[in-house]
Design an enzyme around this catalytic site. Structure first.
Site, short mmCIF file in Angstrom:
data_model
loop_
_atom_site.label_atom_id
_atom_site.label_comp_id
_atom_site.label_asym_id
_atom_site.label_seq_id
_atom_site.Cartn_x
_atom_site.Cartn_y
_atom_site.Cartn_z
N SER A 63 -5.08 -5.01 4.30
CA SER A 63 -5.53 -3.67 4.69
C SER A 63 -6.46 -3.00 3.69
O SER A 63 -6.91 -1.87 3.95
CB SER A 63 -4.31 -2.76 4.93
OG SER A 63 -3.70 -3.10 6.15
N LYS A 66 -9.55 -1.58 5.25
CA LYS A 66 -9.71 -0.28 5.89
C LYS A 66 -10.63 0.67 5.11
O LYS A 66 -11.12 1.64 5.69
CB LYS A 66 -8.35 0.36 6.15
CG LYS A 66 -7.50 -0.40 7.19
CD LYS A 66 -6.19 0.30 7.47
CE LYS A 66 -5.38 -0.39 8.55
NZ LYS A 66 -4.66 -1.58 8.07
N SER A 120 -2.22 3.30 6.39
CA SER A 120 -2.65 1.95 6.78
C SER A 120 -2.25 1.65 8.23
O SER A 120 -1.82 0.55 8.56
CB SER A 120 -2.04 0.90 5.85
OG SER A 120 -2.91 -0.17 5.67
N LYS A 227 -5.99 2.50 -1.97
CA LYS A 227 -5.70 1.77 -0.72
C LYS A 227 -4.83 0.58 -1.06
O LYS A 227 -5.09 -0.12 -2.04
CB LYS A 227 -6.99 1.30 -0.03
CG LYS A 227 -6.74 0.69 1.34
CD LYS A 227 -6.35 1.76 2.34
CE LYS A 227 -5.68 1.20 3.59
NZ LYS A 227 -4.27 0.76 3.34
#
Length: 275
Positions: A63, A66, A120, A227
């Site tokens: 992820s 993203k 996420s 992130k």
């Protein structure tokens, strides 16, 4: 020369009396033992790489994808107030991950972006790509075009969520992504939020969402962007820009085993910098 040495010594002495830190050599990289498979630590203000471990090894990034998803959405200057619908096309048929977001949920592009970054949320990231001009195929092309434009030579994207194991990059490439993502105020804002309640009007229900990086709740870390990512193939991953102890850092941690390992590595980095 003798006068110059005495002047430097005098300045250092004054700094010591005033409680100010004198210039110090960078810590010894050999003394930092991280459990992540790849890592990179950079001083943001100087641009100097303080530590790296397997920085050019290509790995799945889960992820962390993203962040690029968000950049593509914002680059397109799509209406953030436009309503998107999460539907069966946003089901995860790769990893069969669970989502609390119901099919048929209507959400603004802004809120979808918020949840994709902070929590996420895979269905939100999928919906963002589906509602892009030209659909998912065009969205993924835009992701790869952006990566090439940023000089991320060892990065490839195949979907907007990171569920595909073919989404790969390196610690070195991802440091470039952090730098560019940080220039976007919304990305900074959304990834700094520790939690939020999202109220959906159609159908009517509400859910509480939390940030996937627990360090955002720790004021000592002063997280400015972050992130996380996880799949079996990618391991635990963390991208972060933060300012602990008055030194602003960009940190990339890839392929950690154990849910808390990236957090442990981040704290090891902080302790190492104090040494």
């Amino acid at each position: 020369m003798g006068c110059r040495i005495r002047a430097i010594a005098l300045v250092c002495g004054l700094m010591s009396l005033l409680g100010l830190p004198a210039a110090m050599a960078a810590p010894n990289p050999a003394k930092l033992q991280l459990k992540s498979g790849s890592a990179l630590v950079m001083d943001v203000n100087t641009g100097k790489t303080l530590y790296q471990k397997n920085p050019t090894q290509v790995r799945p990034i889960a992820s962390l994808t993203k962040l690029m998803t968000a950049l593509v959405v914002l680059d397109a200057k799509q209406n953030l107030s436009q309503t998107l619908t999460v539907d069966q096309n946003d089901r995860d048929n790769l990893k069969h991950t669970y989502s609390r977001v119901r099919f048929g949920t209507k959400v603004s592009r802004r809120d979808a972006l918020h949840l994709a970054l902070m929590s996420s949320e895979n269905r939100m990231a999928s919906a963002l790509a589906r509602h892009y001009p030209g659909g998912r195929a065009a969205f993924v092309r835009a992701m790869n075009n952006k990566a090439r434009a940023l000089g991320m030579r060892n990065t490839r994207y195949y979907d907007s969520t990171g569920l595909s194991t073919r989404n790969v990059s390196t610690a070195q490439d991802l440091a470039k992504l952090i730098s560019v993502a940080y220039r976007q105020p919304l990305i900074r804002q959304f990834t700094q939020n520790d939690s939020m309640e999202m109220r959906f009007s159609n159908p009517s229900y509400s859910l509480m969402f939390n940030n996937t990086n627990p360090l955002v709740k720790n004021p000592d870390w002063d997280v400015r962007l972050s992130k996380t990512g996880y799949t079996d193939e990618a391991g635990r991953c963390l991208l972060m820009r933060a300012k602990p102890d008055r030194q602003e850092l960009a940190i990339v941690l890839l392929n950690s085993v154990g849910k808390r390992t990236p957090i442990g590595d981040a704290n090891r980095i902080r302790k190492w910098l104090k040494s």
